[in-house]
Design a protein around this motif. Structure first.
Motif, short mmCIF file in Angstrom:
data_model
loop_
_atom_site.label_atom_id
_atom_site.label_comp_id
_atom_site.label_asym_id
_atom_site.label_seq_id
_atom_site.Cartn_x
_atom_site.Cartn_y
_atom_site.Cartn_z
N GLU A 168 -17.31 -11.56 3.79
CA GLU A 168 -16.83 -10.31 4.38
C GLU A 168 -16.50 -10.45 5.87
OE1 GLU A 168 -19.83 -7.38 3.67
OE2 GLU A 168 -19.70 -7.62 1.50
N HIS A 169 -17.13 -11.40 6.56
CA HIS A 169 -16.93 -11.60 8.00
C HIS A 169 -16.58 -13.07 8.27
CE1 HIS A 169 -19.80 -8.25 7.50
NE2 HIS A 169 -19.07 -7.68 8.45
N ILE A 213 -24.64 -28.81 -0.81
CA ILE A 213 -24.87 -27.49 -1.40
C ILE A 213 -24.33 -26.40 -0.48
CG2 ILE A 213 -26.66 -25.84 -2.08
CD1 ILE A 213 -28.35 -28.25 -2.91
N LEU A 214 -24.65 -26.50 0.79
CA LEU A 214 -24.19 -25.50 1.75
C LEU A 214 -22.67 -25.58 1.93
CD1 LEU A 214 -25.11 -23.25 3.64
CD2 LEU A 214 -25.41 -24.95 5.41
N THR A 215 -22.12 -26.78 1.94
CA THR A 215 -20.68 -26.94 2.11
C THR A 215 -19.92 -26.33 0.94
OG1 THR A 215 -21.00 -28.96 3.38
CG2 THR A 215 -18.82 -28.61 2.46
N PHE A 216 -20.37 -26.58 -0.28
CA PHE A 216 -19.69 -25.99 -1.44
C PHE A 216 -19.81 -24.47 -1.45
CE2 PHE A 216 -20.42 -30.23 -3.61
CZ PHE A 216 -19.10 -30.62 -3.48
N ALA A 226 -17.16 -19.18 -0.30
CA ALA A 226 -17.14 -17.92 0.45
C ALA A 226 -15.91 -17.84 1.35
CB ALA A 226 -18.41 -17.76 1.27
N PHE A 227 -15.61 -18.93 2.08
CA PHE A 227 -14.43 -18.92 2.94
C PHE A 227 -13.16 -18.86 2.11
CE2 PHE A 227 -16.99 -21.18 6.39
CZ PHE A 227 -17.13 -20.03 7.13
N GLY A 228 -13.16 -19.52 0.95
CA GLY A 228 -11.99 -19.47 0.08
C GLY A 228 -11.70 -18.06 -0.39
N GLY A 270 -10.44 -22.63 2.13
CA GLY A 270 -11.86 -22.32 2.32
C GLY A 270 -12.72 -23.56 2.32
N VAL A 271 -12.46 -24.47 1.41
CA VAL A 271 -13.22 -25.72 1.35
C VAL A 271 -12.95 -26.56 2.60
CG1 VAL A 271 -13.52 -27.90 0.10
CG2 VAL A 271 -13.36 -25.74 -1.15
#
Length: 109
Positions: free
Chosen positions: A45-46, A70-73, A78-80, A89-90
């Protein structure tokens, strides 16, 4: 000595964290999973503030030995969703995570 006390405190904190994760995964509440999903939803959302938040979380996760993939995926997803482009996003998540790791390593090692 001071370094021995610090090591003992860190060891105790790590043991408590492991116990919490095990108990949480066996229970019905799943606090950790819901916290991660809430964080990824907030990043979605942000996206602009999310980049800075991901850097901070990535540094903390690296210190706590959480696998970075894990955090990167998760942040890539989320960014995607935030940018309406999964590949973008990736790429953003990968660049942010690498910047976080390199910055932290160069300043603290």
């Amino acid at each position: 000595s001071s370094s021995g006390t610090i090591r003992l405190v860190v060891l105790i904190l790590l043991v408590v964290a492991v116990i919490f994760v095990v108990v949480d995964s066996l229970g019905d509440q799943h606090h950790i999973e819901s916290a991660i999903l809430d964080f990824l939803g907030w990043v979605e959302e942000h996206p602009h503030q999310g980049v800075l938040a991901v850097i901070c979380v990535y540094i903390i996760a690296t210190i706590l030995f959480v696998p970075g993939s894990i955090l990167t995926f998760g942040t890539g997803y989320a960014f995607g969703s935030a940018y309406n482009n999964k590949m973008e996003g990736v790429m953003v998540a990968t660049m942010v995570s690498e910047i976080a790791v390199i910055s932290f390593a160069s300043f603290h090692l």
